[in-house]
Enzyme design. Structure first.
Site, PDB file in Angstrom:
ATOM      1  N   ARG A   1     -11.209 -41.917   0.882  1.00 34.30           N
ATOM      2  CA  ARG A   1     -11.600 -43.073   1.709  1.00 34.30           C
ATOM      3  C   ARG A   1     -10.340 -43.715   2.251  1.00 34.30           C
ATOM      4  O   ARG A   1      -9.240 -43.324   1.905  1.00 34.30           O
ATOM      5  CB  ARG A   1     -12.320 -44.085   0.833  1.00 34.30           C
TER       6      ARG A   1
ATOM      7  N   GLU B   1      -3.718 -35.886 -20.861  1.00 35.40           N
ATOM      8  CA  GLU B   1      -2.638 -35.648 -19.922  1.00 35.40           C
ATOM      9  C   GLU B   1      -1.335 -36.098 -20.545  1.00 35.40           C
ATOM     10  O   GLU B   1      -1.316 -37.086 -21.287  1.00 35.40           O
ATOM     11  CB  GLU B   1      -2.870 -36.499 -18.661  1.00 35.40           C
TER      12      GLU B   1
ATOM     13  N   LYS C   1     -12.246 -36.254 -11.904  1.00 31.35           N
ATOM     14  CA  LYS C   1     -10.823 -35.973 -12.096  1.00 31.35           C
ATOM     15  C   LYS C   1     -10.561 -34.558 -12.591  1.00 31.35           C
ATOM     16  O   LYS C   1      -9.580 -33.931 -12.210  1.00 31.35           O
ATOM     17  CB  LYS C   1     -10.230 -36.973 -13.086  1.00 31.35           C
TER      18      LYS C   1
END
Lengths: 79, 446
Positions: free
Chosen positions: B293, B201, B118
């Protein structure tokens, strides 16, 4: 000697995470309510708690083994 | 593969069925894999060949790289499709597949690696000029975290760099709480993911989860297929998704699509992928992560665009161009997907393995059911709880939801508990029908 059984089908784990020590070892004492294993059912981890007190004489499964509901997982010598 | 090839489907469940179908429709042969528990499964039956890869626990089969490579060699395939989950976002697996001489149906391993972490994905987004949620670099300790949090502003989220799928995230409302939980959150990340790195965050109360579908080929083709709104979640697990995102300003929709393409170009993206954003109530949007994906909820994009995403994945892996361009792709109507899980919504969503004693699927215009199950099959305790994905399309949102309501009345699953009763309530919920909801809406009302 008596056997404690799995209540749920799934994947058996002896330790909280791969890096941790097992919940119980052979020769160790268990008390009712003590966590002795985890069973993973559809990505949910369920704690298996001892339902009696005693000394662990045998652990019948290894980490990652599949387990059926009702299958024996730990043998204890009751006190 | 030169048009006709042989593809190993390295997955199970409904996505394995989906990929086998796509292989056959494109003229390829499909080779299935299965564990002990899946011996008689639908995808095994549908494939041209099937290889047993090990015991029922996923670590002994679907997560076992060696067993899957062995199956690929034994069955002499050209390519490996990883599906979603399991090894699909594992760069080492993609690398091993390629090194063994097979084509990996997905992006290059270095792109999986870059976007799978991330923190590095955030850095890549910033470098591409795509806005990210205000946040920190990885923080070293509690003192470092407290300093970083002052700059970002509370409330914040403590996130594990190696987390994913909604795991490894801890909400923190103020300084005192951060001081109390930071060390524990790092220790948890270490034991859950083998990596204790955490970053912070800003939490965005009232934000929606909106994601953009990307497709890219080896010839410079890079197309976005609009967005999906996946805000109906429980414990950060998606339950209902729809496309397009309701009541999204046209300018925001365009900007999101362009941002996804920018990021895709910047990182050299190939094949299908999803760029996830949070859209704040003020219309500001922020990149959160990329899934490298095919996504569980990909059928709603197929429903509104008419594009077969798995077919495009196979074309790209075969070195061909995408069959579409940004100018040629459009969307029509609305689609909603309901995830029917073997979980009991009236008992804290406890998973309920067992035998399916009745399984009547719905039908009619615009109704699609993706499942690997039939009556008499067992929902095994070893894998996820997904029974079926019900996808309903309508010429507008109202019709899509109305068809979903009818389909849910027809859908009969017995023998295990399911989330059907919850979905019946959801598709008639006045708040949901009235317009967009945010990611904690479902949890706050129940």
């Amino acid at each position: 000697m008596s056997t404690m059984n799995a209540q749920l089908p799934g994947v058996f784990y002896r330790r909280p995470t791969p890096d941790h020590a097992p919940f119980v070892e052979v020769g160790g004492k268990v008390e009712p309510g003590q966590t002795i294993a985890l069973i993973e059912v559809m990505k949910t981890y369920n704690e298996v708690k001892a339902d009696r007190s005693g000394t662990v004489s045998r652990i019948l499964l290894d980490d990652g083994d599949e387990v059926e509901a009702g299958q024996g997982i730990v043998e204890v010598d009751e006190v | 593969m030169n048009g006709r090839g042989r593809i190993l489907v390295a997955n199970r469940g409904e996505i394995a069925v989906r990929v086998v179908r796509a292989c056959h429709a494109a003229g390829h042969e499909a080779v299935a894999v299965y564990s002990d528990a899946d011996k008689n499964a639908r995808w095994v039956e549908l494939a041209d060949e099937a290889v047993h890869i090990g015991g029922s626990p996923a670590a002994k089969s679907y997560l076992n790289t060696d067993a899957i490579l062995e199956a690929a060699k034994y069955s002499e395939v050209d390519a490996v499709h990883p599906g979603y989950g399991f090894l699909s976002e594992n760069a080492a697996f993609a690398r091993a597949v390629t090194a063994a001489g097979f084509t990996f149906v997905g992006p290059p391993p270095e792109v999986i690696e870059l976007m799978g972490d991330k923190a590095s994905a955030r850095t890549a987004a910033t470098a591409a000029g795509v806005p990210v949620v205000p946040g920190s670099r990885p923080v070293a300790d509690t003192a470092d975290a407290l300093r970083a949090a002052e700059e970002i502003g509370y409330p914040i989220l403590v996130k594990a760099a190696a987390g994913g799928g909604g795991r490894g995230i801890r909400p923190v409302r103020d300084r005192a709480q951060l001081e109390e939980v930071f060390a524990g959150a790092c220790a948890e990340a270490q034991s859950a993911f083998g990596d204790g790195t955490a970053y912070l965050e800003r939490a965005l109360p009232g934000a929606r989860h909106v994601e953009v579908q990307l497709l890219a080929d080896d010839h410079g083709g890079m197309v976005h297929l609009f967005e999906r709104d996946c805000s109906v979640q429980r414990r950060r697990q998606k339950l209902l998704e729809e496309a397009p995102a309701p009541d999204l300003p046209e300018s925001t929709r365009r900007e999101l699509g362009e941002a996804a393409r920018l990021l895709g170009s910047h990182v050299g993206y190939r094949n299908a992928g999803t760029v996830e954003f949070l859209v704040a109530p003020d219309g500001g949007f922020y990149f959160i992560e990329m899934n490298t994906r095919v996504q569980v909820e990909h059928p709603i994009t197929e429903a509104i665009t008419g594009v077969d995403l798995v077919a495009e994945q196979l074309r790209v892996a075969d070195g061909q161009r995408l069959s579409l361009s940004q100018e040629s792709v459009s969307h029509r109507g609305a689609a909603v997907e309901l995830r029917i899980n073997a979980e009991d919504p009236d008992n804290d969503f406890t998973p309920t393995p067992g035998e399916i004693t009745a399984f009547d699927q719905p039908g009619g215009p615009g109704v699609r059911v993706d499942t690997a199950l039939t009556r008499g099959d067992r929902i095994s305790p070893f894998y996820d709880s997904l029974i079926a994905k019900l996808v309903c399309w309508g010429s507008d949102r109202q019709q899509a939801y109305a068809r979903a309501g009818q389909a849910l009345r027809e859908f009969r699953v017995e023998g295990v508990a399911s989330t059907i009763p919850l979905h019946r309530r959801l598709v008639e919920d006045p708040e949901l029908l009235a317009g967009p909801v945010h990611t904690t809406w479902l949890e706050e009302r129940s």
